[in-house]
Design an enzyme around this catalytic site. Structure first.
Site, PDB file in Angstrom:
ATOM      1  N   ASP A  13      42.684  28.129  42.147  1.00 45.00           N
ATOM      2  CA  ASP A  13      43.718  29.097  42.479  1.00 45.00           C
ATOM      3  C   ASP A  13      43.803  29.200  44.003  1.00 45.00           C
ATOM      4  O   ASP A  13      42.886  28.771  44.717  1.00 45.00           O
ATOM      5  CB  ASP A  13      43.353  30.446  41.850  1.00 45.00           C
ATOM      6  CG  ASP A  13      44.268  31.567  42.279  1.00 45.00           C
ATOM      7  OD1 ASP A  13      45.498  31.367  42.263  1.00 45.00           O
ATOM      8  OD2 ASP A  13      43.744  32.646  42.641  1.00 45.00           O
ATOM      9  N   ASP A  15      45.735  32.237  46.006  1.00 45.12           N
ATOM     10  CA  ASP A  15      45.716  33.613  46.502  1.00 45.12           C
ATOM     11  C   ASP A  15      44.453  34.338  46.030  1.00 45.12           C
ATOM     12  O   ASP A  15      44.142  34.362  44.837  1.00 45.12           O
ATOM     13  CB  ASP A  15      46.949  34.374  46.035  1.00 45.12           C
ATOM     14  CG  ASP A  15      48.231  33.832  46.639  1.00 45.12           C
ATOM     15  OD1 ASP A  15      48.312  32.618  46.869  1.00 45.12           O
ATOM     16  OD2 ASP A  15      49.160  34.624  46.867  1.00 45.12           O
TER      17      ASP A  15
END
Length: 220
Positions: A13, A15
């Site tokens: 991922d 963020d």
């Protein structure tokens, strides 16, 4: 640390995992306190799994309406906010032959410079394209992208693993949309070095707070 990797693929991922910010929330700071509060609330609820991502994705972008200059500024913010150890960890994984890709519900144009700073090609960035008009103003986003919906990262992970990414595969992230990848991969690690979401950490196979711990997990 042993040289043989436990996983052949690592899906990261972006963020609050690779970068210590939420891109859409950062963009909202350019639009005033009311927008900041509303966007942050929607982001947090979606990442906790209280509401589906698809129910808030369009609303957040409609509030923020990021243009070309906003995306350029966000790309710089992503690079500046890279989590300590991330660059070295990606380099170490790649040297060991581990395939690394970024999976994000964020804006692809803003994430590509971050990927390049990590030594990753744009082709390994899987995120959502935003369209700006001839004047550089926000026009639309790719509403057909699977990454705009709650289960989209699972779909992308399944496709990558069917198209040549090798198993065993590890997915890493902080939010409920990341946890959705768990059925598609061999293990899921909750990254809690930026923010800890209890449900995600509870349902993960592993919890890590740093990229040093990620390397310890991969190289056993």
């Amino acid at each position: 640390m042993a040289d043989a990797p436990r996983f052949q693929t690592v899906l990261l991922d972006v963020d609050s995992t690779v970068a210590a910010l939420e891109g859409i929330d950062w963009l909202a700071t350019k639009r005033g306190p009311d927008v900041v509060a509303r966007v942050a609330e929607l982001t947090d609820r979606a990442m906790r799994g209280e509401i589906a991502l698809e129910s808030v994705y369009g609303e957040r972008l409609a509030l923020v309406r990021p243009g070309r200059d906003d995306l350029a500024a966000l790309s710089e913010a992503y690079v500046a906010a890279t989590v300590p150890g991330a660059r070295g960890a990606v380099a170490r994984l790649k040297r060991a032959g581990v395939r690394v890709a970024l999976l994000s519900g964020g804006i692809r144009q803003a994430i590509i410079p971050l990927a390049k700073s990590l030594g990753m090609p744009a082709d390994d960035v899987h995120a959502v394209d935003v369209v700006v008009d001839m004047g550089g103003a926000y026009f639309a986003f790719d509403a057909g992208s699977p990454l705009t919906v709650q289960t989209g990262k699972r779909e992308v992970a399944e496709r990558l693993l069917a198209d040549g990414f090798l198993r065993p595969a590890l997915a890493v992230g902080d939010g409920a949309t990341d946890l959705e990848m768990r059925p598609a991969v061999d293990a899921f690690a909750a990254f809690t070095g930026v923010i800890r979401r209890d449900r995600v950490a509870r349902e993960a196979d592993h919890e890590i707070t740093s990229f040093e711990q990620l390397l310890e997990l991969v190289f056993v």
